[in-house]
Design a protein around this motif. Sequence first.
Motif, mmCIF file in Angstrom:
data_model
loop_
_atom_site.group_PDB
_atom_site.id
_atom_site.type_symbol
_atom_site.label_atom_id
_atom_site.label_comp_id
_atom_site.label_asym_id
_atom_site.label_seq_id
_atom_site.Cartn_x
_atom_site.Cartn_y
_atom_site.Cartn_z
ATOM 1 N N THR A 91 -70.582 87.622 -13.921
ATOM 2 C CA THR A 91 -69.721 87.722 -15.092
ATOM 3 C C THR A 91 -69.588 86.322 -15.689
ATOM 4 O O THR A 91 -69.804 85.326 -15.001
ATOM 5 C CB THR A 91 -68.322 88.258 -14.728
ATOM 6 O OG1 THR A 91 -67.798 87.503 -13.628
ATOM 7 C CG2 THR A 91 -68.390 89.728 -14.337
ATOM 8 N N ASP A 93 -67.976 83.842 -19.362
ATOM 9 C CA ASP A 93 -67.408 83.743 -20.707
ATOM 10 C C ASP A 93 -68.467 83.287 -21.713
ATOM 11 O O ASP A 93 -68.150 82.973 -22.849
ATOM 12 C CB ASP A 93 -66.192 82.808 -20.722
ATOM 13 C CG ASP A 93 -66.540 81.392 -20.283
ATOM 14 O OD1 ASP A 93 -67.741 81.079 -20.150
ATOM 15 O OD2 ASP A 93 -65.613 80.597 -20.057
ATOM 16 N N HIS B 67 -65.679 86.104 -25.476
ATOM 17 C CA HIS B 67 -66.291 86.797 -24.346
ATOM 18 C C HIS B 67 -65.372 86.873 -23.134
ATOM 19 O O HIS B 67 -65.837 87.149 -22.031
ATOM 20 C CB HIS B 67 -67.627 86.146 -23.996
ATOM 21 C CG HIS B 67 -68.666 86.363 -25.052
ATOM 22 N ND1 HIS B 67 -68.855 85.477 -26.077
ATOM 23 C CD2 HIS B 67 -69.516 87.397 -25.286
ATOM 24 C CE1 HIS B 67 -69.810 85.934 -26.876
ATOM 25 N NE2 HIS B 67 -70.224 87.092 -26.426
ATOM 26 N N SER B 68 -64.107 86.600 -23.340
ATOM 27 C CA SER B 68 -63.137 86.852 -22.277
ATOM 28 C C SER B 68 -62.644 88.289 -22.408
ATOM 29 O O SER B 68 -62.583 88.837 -23.509
ATOM 30 C CB SER B 68 -61.969 85.874 -22.386
ATOM 31 O OG SER B 68 -62.408 84.554 -22.093
ATOM 32 N N THR B 91 -62.139 86.485 -17.444
ATOM 33 C CA THR B 91 -63.457 87.097 -17.582
ATOM 34 C C THR B 91 -63.489 88.340 -16.697
ATOM 35 O O THR B 91 -62.704 88.453 -15.745
ATOM 36 C CB THR B 91 -64.582 86.135 -17.155
ATOM 37 O OG1 THR B 91 -64.270 85.593 -15.864
ATOM 38 C CG2 THR B 91 -64.718 84.989 -18.150
#
Lengths: 165, 165
Positions: A91, A93, B67-68, B91
């Motif tokens: 995963t 950010d 993108h969090s 995240t």
Amino acid sequence: MGFWKSLFGSDTLEPTKKTKLRQVPNQSGQIFFSTEKDIDLYELEELCDSVGWARRPIRKVRIALQHSFVVLSMWEHRGGFRRLIGFARATSDYAFNATLWDVVIHPDFQGRGLGKAMMEEMIRELRKSDISNISLFADAHVVEFYSQLGFNADPEGIKGMFWYP
Amino acid sequence: MGFWKSLFGSDTLEPTKKTKLRQVPNQSGQIFFSTEKDIDLYELEELCDSVGWARRPIRKVRIALQHSFVVLSMWEHRGGFRRLIGFARATSDYAFNATLWDVVIHPDFQGRGLGKAMMEEMIRELRKSDISNISLFADAHVVEFYSQLGFNADPEGIKGMFWYP
């Protein structure tokens, strides 16, 4: 096409951009990495079964893979067939950090450097995307394995913590 | 509308679905949470400056927030103005796990339970999305803070590890 014909036979899958195959270096046999997210989730479940992990709902695994930044799988190709032998995902950010999850190598393929090769490939993928902070949570018995790959446990006193309801 | 009018005055921002405001419980003054991702990044930089963090490129911070999985901010509202006083983000793979990053409370607002309130709000947000595995990497001096919130350091010998090039 010649290479792929010899690998898969003429009427099996052909390479596309999506398969993103890359041969694993320094290994006998045809072993490849893929960063394709859309893999067979039942085959992934079998791989996780092989190392004794608790089963998870396929529906949620699908979501998790779709929302992972990197999904890295490792395949043995033989006689037109391919078999999933390793897996890891991260995963992220997409900017600063990535965290690794679900790192697994099939027991039949352990002890020959494939875990190391897969982790190095994962780090390469993340560094390509300019991710500088790569982290993971390691079970006690694999801390030494990750240390050899350049991971530090509790650097500067930083502690991995998990919330329990 | 009456409530918002009294809070912001008639010609300032009005509530929309996007602002997702929620009042912080048990606090004197008007303090709110927001889960809006599109916050003023210069204001966020000021907040991070206030606790002495190294500056990061705004361009990358924008990508990281986009993108969090959860971006949680805390705001003091006063006389038609609002001020960013707390921040945290997570995240996630949207299915199993979430990892917290960039948890910060402005020094002027520390020591009155706002960090605890913000973390509880973050956990609530993640649990709403059925995330069961919530993790973080804690600097040594905040391990006790997170412990009180239900986070365990190195549970069952699991170690947080970071890769260093």
